[in-house]
Structures are given as C-alpha cells and as structure tokens.
Motif scaffolding. Sequence first.
Motif, PDB file in Angstrom:
ATOM      1  N   TYR A  86       0.868  -1.177   0.000  1.00  0.00           N
ATOM      2  CA  TYR A  86       0.000   0.000   0.000  1.00  0.00           C
ATOM      3  C   TYR A  86       0.904   1.226   0.000  1.00  0.00           C
ATOM      4  CZ  TYR A  86      -3.684  -3.283   1.027  1.00  0.00           C
ATOM      5  OH  TYR A  86      -4.563  -4.335   0.955  1.00  0.00           O
ATOM      6  N   ARG A  87       0.937   1.893  -1.147  1.00  0.00           N
ATOM      7  CA  ARG A  87       1.764   3.077  -1.301  1.00  0.00           C
ATOM      8  C   ARG A  87       0.882   4.311  -1.312  1.00  0.00           C
ATOM      9  NH1 ARG A  87       7.055   2.007  -2.593  1.00  0.00           N
ATOM     10  NH2 ARG A  87       7.448  -0.207  -2.957  1.00  0.00           N
ATOM     11  N   SER A  88       1.442   5.398  -0.847  1.00  0.00           N
ATOM     12  CA  SER A  88       0.703   6.644  -0.819  1.00  0.00           C
ATOM     13  C   SER A  88       0.486   7.141  -2.243  1.00  0.00           C
ATOM     14  CB  SER A  88       1.464   7.698  -0.028  1.00  0.00           C
ATOM     15  OG  SER A  88       0.797   8.937  -0.119  1.00  0.00           O
ATOM     16  N   PRO A  89      -0.769   7.463  -2.599  1.00  0.00           N
ATOM     17  CA  PRO A  89      -1.008   8.060  -3.920  1.00  0.00           C
ATOM     18  C   PRO A  89      -0.174   9.326  -4.124  1.00  0.00           C
ATOM     19  CG  PRO A  89      -3.083   7.414  -2.932  1.00  0.00           C
ATOM     20  CD  PRO A  89      -2.017   7.244  -1.878  1.00  0.00           C
ATOM     21  N   LEU A  90       0.123  10.010  -3.055  1.00  0.00           N
ATOM     22  CA  LEU A  90       0.950  11.212  -3.111  1.00  0.00           C
ATOM     23  C   LEU A  90       2.331  10.892  -3.703  1.00  0.00           C
ATOM     24  CD1 LEU A  90       0.830  14.203  -2.274  1.00  0.00           C
ATOM     25  CD2 LEU A  90       1.738  13.510  -0.057  1.00  0.00           C
ATOM     26  N   ASP A  91       2.885   9.721  -3.355  1.00  0.00           N
ATOM     27  CA  ASP A  91       4.195   9.315  -3.868  1.00  0.00           C
ATOM     28  C   ASP A  91       4.113   8.702  -5.257  1.00  0.00           C
ATOM     29  OD1 ASP A  91       5.433  10.074  -1.473  1.00  0.00           O
ATOM     30  OD2 ASP A  91       5.106   8.090  -0.580  1.00  0.00           O
ATOM     31  N   VAL A  92       2.978   8.071  -5.557  1.00  0.00           N
ATOM     32  CA  VAL A  92       2.841   7.358  -6.828  1.00  0.00           C
ATOM     33  C   VAL A  92       2.589   8.327  -7.984  1.00  0.00           C
ATOM     34  CG1 VAL A  92       1.478   5.645  -8.095  1.00  0.00           C
ATOM     35  CG2 VAL A  92       2.064   5.248  -5.693  1.00  0.00           C
TER      36      VAL A  92
END
Length: 140
Positions: free
Chosen positions: A49-55
């Motif tokens: 689960y990655r932050s959409p902010l980083d993706v």
Amino acid sequence: MNLNREHLVVICGPRLSPIVAQVLEGDDNLRFRKDSAWHLVDLHTETEYRSPLDVDGTAGDVGYLARLPRLDGKGTFLYIAGIHAIGANGVVHYLENHLSELYREVRAKRFSTLISCRYDPETLEVLESSRVTPIYRHEG
C-alpha cells in the motif's frame, strides 16, 4: 517516550521513534517498509500500500491503526501513523466515522488495520476514509 501509561494514544511514524518501530515489529500482519519511499505491506497477501501522493501526486494517503501492547505487558495503547502526516489525519477521520463499528468488532483486544484516505489538496481536509485491509486480531 513512555509507552507504559494508561489511556495512551500515540500519533507518530516509526521513522521518528525507535521505540515505536520496535513495538511495530511485533505485528505479524502489517508492516512499514522503505525502498524508494515509505509504504505499508499486508504480510498475509504481500500487498503493498503506497501513498497516492508518492505514486502520482494524487491527494491521498494510507495510514496504520492498531491497539498495540505496552512494553511493560500491563496493557495496550492506540497507535496511529500515516505514510505521510496526512495519513494519520485519515485514520482519525475513520475513527470519527466508524468508532462504534470498530469497537463492536475488537472491543478492548489488540488489532491492526490499514486505512486509505482522500483529502482536499487546497485545505488538506480529509474528505473520505475507508479500511483497505481486514481487521487483524492479535493473539494475547
């Protein structure tokens, strides 16, 4: 930080507190990890689960919510952390809207789960939050 206190709520990422990072290692279900960016992993499914902010820069984040054991073994504390600070706000938003439902499921027992949130990039107000993993109950 003294984790051996009654009615304690900790809002802090494991990067900032080695003591919290040590307690999080005891969660056999969910884990913070870091490669090019911090992210969360469901150890049962190996789902990241990655932050959409980083993706892609989208105004969203993922947070970790748990009731964890105190180091002295005489109770628990509530733990909240986001991949980014706004992820902790997303967890609080989730609690504001789902506390009674969560309590019905876990009562005073230990657990952990991940919460996804979306927020307004202008005001940083959390607009929605939802659970993205099961509520994992911890033994003991």
